[in-house]
Design a protein around this motif. Structure first.
Motif, PDB file in Angstrom:
ATOM      1  N   ARG A   1       0.820  -1.179  -0.112  1.00 13.07           N
ATOM      2  CA  ARG A   1      -0.001   0.035  -0.111  1.00 13.07           C
ATOM      3  C   ARG A   1       0.986   1.093   0.080  1.00 13.07           C
ATOM      4  NH1 ARG A   1      -5.342  -0.944   3.760  1.00 13.07           N
ATOM      5  NH2 ARG A   1      -6.106   1.091   2.559  1.00 13.07           N
ATOM      6  N   MET A   2       1.778   1.240   0.805  1.00  9.80           N
ATOM      7  CA  MET A   2       2.883   2.370   0.822  1.00  9.80           C
ATOM      8  C   MET A   2       3.357   2.643  -0.508  1.00  9.80           C
ATOM      9  SD  MET A   2       2.594   3.986   3.641  1.00  9.80           S
ATOM     10  CE  MET A   2       4.072   4.968   3.620  1.00  9.80           C
ATOM     11  N   ALA A   3       3.903   1.449  -1.298  1.00 10.37           N
ATOM     12  CA  ALA A   3       4.332   1.562  -2.664  1.00 10.37           C
ATOM     13  C   ALA A   3       3.693   1.991  -3.571  1.00 10.37           C
ATOM     14  CB  ALA A   3       5.201   0.106  -2.706  1.00 10.37           C
ATOM     15  N   ALA A   4       2.164   1.511  -3.496  1.00 14.01           N
ATOM     16  CA  ALA A   4       1.231   2.278  -4.448  1.00 14.01           C
ATOM     17  C   ALA A   4       1.166   3.593  -4.281  1.00 14.01           C
ATOM     18  CB  ALA A   4      -0.128   1.607  -4.161  1.00 14.01           C
ATOM     19  N   VAL A   5       1.035   4.113  -2.964  1.00 13.97           N
ATOM     20  CA  VAL A   5       1.094   5.641  -2.616  1.00 13.97           C
ATOM     21  C   VAL A   5       2.110   6.575  -3.306  1.00 13.97           C
ATOM     22  CG1 VAL A   5       0.841   7.416  -0.928  1.00 13.97           C
ATOM     23  CG2 VAL A   5      -0.635   5.480  -0.765  1.00 13.97           C
ATOM     24  N   ASP A   6       3.427   5.725  -3.038  1.00 11.39           N
ATOM     25  CA  ASP A   6       4.706   6.456  -3.480  1.00 11.39           C
ATOM     26  C   ASP A   6       4.856   6.610  -5.111  1.00 11.39           C
ATOM     27  OD1 ASP A   6       5.531   6.748  -0.816  1.00 11.39           O
ATOM     28  OD2 ASP A   6       6.807   5.063  -0.827  1.00 11.39           O
ATOM     29  N   ALA A   7       4.347   5.502  -5.699  1.00 14.21           N
ATOM     30  CA  ALA A   7       4.202   5.478  -7.143  1.00 14.21           C
ATOM     31  C   ALA A   7       3.112   6.351  -7.832  1.00 14.21           C
ATOM     32  CB  ALA A   7       4.104   3.949  -7.663  1.00 14.21           C
ATOM     33  N   GLY A   8       2.308   6.824  -7.017  1.00 21.85           N
ATOM     34  CA  GLY A   8       1.041   7.588  -7.473  1.00 21.85           C
ATOM     35  C   GLY A   8      -0.056   6.637  -7.979  1.00 21.85           C
ATOM     36  N   LYS A   9      -0.169   5.588  -7.764  1.00 23.72           N
ATOM     37  CA  LYS A   9      -1.145   4.637  -8.252  1.00 23.72           C
ATOM     38  C   LYS A   9      -2.525   4.707  -7.206  1.00 23.72           C
ATOM     39  CE  LYS A   9       2.023   1.304 -10.265  1.00 23.72           C
ATOM     40  NZ  LYS A   9       2.606  -0.230 -10.102  1.00 23.72           N
ATOM     41  N   SER A  10      -2.284   5.199  -6.000  1.00 25.94           N
ATOM     42  CA  SER A  10      -3.293   5.269  -5.029  1.00 25.94           C
ATOM     43  C   SER A  10      -3.337   6.509  -4.399  1.00 25.94           C
ATOM     44  CB  SER A  10      -3.045   4.175  -4.151  1.00 25.94           C
ATOM     45  OG  SER A  10      -3.944   4.306  -3.035  1.00 25.94           O
ATOM     46  N   ASP A  11      -4.304   7.196  -3.922  1.00 27.02           N
ATOM     47  CA  ASP A  11      -4.390   8.343  -3.086  1.00 27.02           C
ATOM     48  C   ASP A  11      -4.753   7.942  -1.891  1.00 27.02           C
ATOM     49  OD1 ASP A  11      -3.977   9.732  -5.563  1.00 27.02           O
ATOM     50  OD2 ASP A  11      -6.117   9.954  -6.114  1.00 27.02           O
TER      51      ASP A  11
END
Length: 115
Positions: A67-77
């Motif tokens: 989940r943190m990686a998705a936020v860092d990559a901009g895939k998740s808000d």
């Protein structure tokens, strides 16, 4: 002060005694959770319980990292959800370490017993 403390201790002791008596007459709980009992013998498996706890903590850590990686990559808000997952994984790990410390303390105490 001393009599108040003695009264509180007696009240706590009475509450613990009542809880112990209630548990002693309660019907046995259904322990059908996976990994807590050995199905072939019906015996409790501490090793399997610890393995299950370790796997659970590991899966929570991996989910939080994803989940943190998705936020860092901009895939998740969902920054709040990622932070909550990270904190939950951290608390789970801390709890597991406390259990480990208690078990190791108990093992040390057993080793110190005279034979």
């Amino acid at each position: 002060m001393g009599t108040e403390l003695a009264g509180l201790i007696k009240a706590d002791l009475a509450a613990l005694t009542n809880d112990a008596n209630r548990l002693a007459i309660a019907p046995p709980a259904d322990h059908s959770a996976p990994g807590t009992f050995n199905n072939s013998q019906g015996a409790f498996s501490f090793t399997q319980s610890m393995k299950d706890a370790l796997a659970s903590v590991d899966s929570e850590d991996r989910a939080a990292a994803d989940r943190m990686a998705a936020v860092d990559a901009g895939k998740s808000d969902d920054l709040v959800g990622a932070m909550l997952a990270s904190q939950q994984a951290s608390l789970s790990f801390s709890m597991l370490m406390q259990v480990r410390n208690k078990v190791m303390g108990a093992v040390d105490d057993l080793l110190k017993l005279p034979v």
